[in-house]
Scaffold this motif. Structure first.
Motif, PDB file in Angstrom:
ATOM      1  N   THR A  78      87.441  47.190 -28.186  1.00 21.57           N
ATOM      2  CA  THR A  78      86.747  46.846 -26.944  1.00 21.57           C
ATOM      3  C   THR A  78      87.278  45.547 -26.366  1.00 21.57           C
ATOM      4  OG1 THR A  78      85.047  45.627 -28.119  1.00 21.57           O
ATOM      5  CG2 THR A  78      84.607  47.949 -27.663  1.00 21.57           C
ATOM      6  N   VAL A  79      87.039  45.389 -25.098  1.00 26.07           N
ATOM      7  CA  VAL A  79      87.354  44.164 -24.383  1.00 26.07           C
ATOM      8  C   VAL A  79      86.065  43.705 -23.746  1.00 26.07           C
ATOM      9  CG1 VAL A  79      88.634  43.166 -22.471  1.00 26.07           C
ATOM     10  CG2 VAL A  79      89.673  44.952 -23.860  1.00 26.07           C
ATOM     11  N   SER A  80      85.676  42.463 -23.998  1.00 25.61           N
ATOM     12  CA  SER A  80      84.524  41.929 -23.297  1.00 25.61           C
ATOM     13  C   SER A  80      85.040  40.959 -22.256  1.00 25.61           C
ATOM     14  CB  SER A  80      83.562  41.238 -24.263  1.00 25.61           C
ATOM     15  OG  SER A  80      84.221  40.218 -24.960  1.00 25.61           O
ATOM     16  N   ALA A 119      90.081  42.137 -27.629  1.00 32.34           N
ATOM     17  CA  ALA A 119      90.396  41.009 -26.756  1.00 32.34           C
ATOM     18  C   ALA A 119      89.182  40.637 -25.922  1.00 32.34           C
ATOM     19  CB  ALA A 119      91.559  41.353 -25.844  1.00 32.34           C
ATOM     20  N   THR A 120      89.215  39.415 -25.411  1.00 34.20           N
ATOM     21  CA  THR A 120      88.173  38.911 -24.529  1.00 34.20           C
ATOM     22  C   THR A 120      88.841  38.277 -23.319  1.00 34.20           C
ATOM     23  OG1 THR A 120      86.723  38.428 -26.388  1.00 34.20           O
ATOM     24  CG2 THR A 120      86.244  37.288 -24.340  1.00 34.20           C
ATOM     25  N   ALA A 176      93.031  35.737 -21.311  1.00 34.38           N
ATOM     26  CA  ALA A 176      92.865  36.864 -22.236  1.00 34.38           C
ATOM     27  C   ALA A 176      93.105  36.333 -23.640  1.00 34.38           C
ATOM     28  CB  ALA A 176      93.854  37.982 -21.919  1.00 34.38           C
ATOM     29  N   LEU A 177      92.079  36.400 -24.470  1.00 33.17           N
ATOM     30  CA  LEU A 177      92.170  35.979 -25.862  1.00 33.17           C
ATOM     31  C   LEU A 177      92.193  37.212 -26.731  1.00 33.17           C
ATOM     32  CD1 LEU A 177      89.491  33.201 -25.606  1.00 33.17           C
ATOM     33  CD2 LEU A 177      91.951  32.872 -25.696  1.00 33.17           C
ATOM     34  N   ALA A 211      87.611  31.984 -32.951  1.00 26.44           N
ATOM     35  CA  ALA A 211      87.141  31.679 -31.591  1.00 26.44           C
ATOM     36  C   ALA A 211      87.819  32.534 -30.537  1.00 26.44           C
ATOM     37  CB  ALA A 211      87.338  30.203 -31.296  1.00 26.44           C
ATOM     38  N   GLY A 212      87.951  33.828 -30.785  1.00 25.95           N
ATOM     39  CA  GLY A 212      88.528  34.724 -29.795  1.00 25.95           C
ATOM     40  C   GLY A 212      89.992  35.002 -29.992  1.00 25.95           C
ATOM     41  N   GLY A 213      90.632  34.321 -30.925  1.00 29.75           N
ATOM     42  CA  GLY A 213      92.036  34.599 -31.187  1.00 29.75           C
ATOM     43  C   GLY A 213      92.979  33.796 -30.326  1.00 29.75           C
TER      44      GLY A 213
END
Length: 144
Positions: free
Chosen positions: A8-10, A33-34, A82-83, A96-98
């Motif tokens: 998923t992507v938030s 990813a976020t 985009a993390l 922390a999101g990569g």
């Protein structure tokens, strides 16, 4: 819009902003990813990304800070990050999101009905849907 299967992507910051309320989670990546807005704490990572993409760029942090602090520029509103994890620089641990996989900066010039998009994806994250996701988020931002 949600696609079946896959990571998923938030999109959006944790619980903030009317603009972000219109964005939804979807699954365009080959990894989790976020996408979230820029914060000033992100400047060193963003500068490193710019230098990884443009190897001739040696002073990205100074250039970005100067550009982002110019009158009328609002990077917290107009720059999306985009993390993606796991972050290889952290020994494969997703922290922390990569790692910063890419960014898009949209400058909307409403009086003339134009938007200018600046976008880059880290070389190690290309071909994984990062650019598509950033473009979709920037497009939603321009329409908001």
């Amino acid at each position: 819009m949600a696609l079946a299967g896959g990571p998923t992507v938030s999109i959006g910051p944790p619980g903030e902003g009317a603009f972000w309320a219109g964005l939804v989670s979807y699954r365009p990546f080959a990894m989790d990813a976020t996408i979230r807005p820029f914060t000033w704490a992100d400047l060193p990572a963003l500068a490193a990304l710019v230098e990884a993409v443009d190897t001739a760029e040696k002073r990205a942090a100074e250039r970005l800070e100067r550009a982002y602090r110019a009158p009328g520029v609002r990077p917290e509103r107009d720059c999306l990050l985009a993390l993606a994890g796991p972050d290889p620089s952290r020994g494969g641990k997703d922290g922390a999101g990569g790692m910063l996989a890419g960014y898009a900066r949209l400058v909307v010039e409403a009086p003339i009905g134009r938007g200018v998009l600046e976008e880059a994806v880290h070389p190690s994250r290309r071909g994984q849907g990062v650019g598509r996701a950033l473009l979709a988020a920037a497009t939603a931002h321009a329409r908001a």
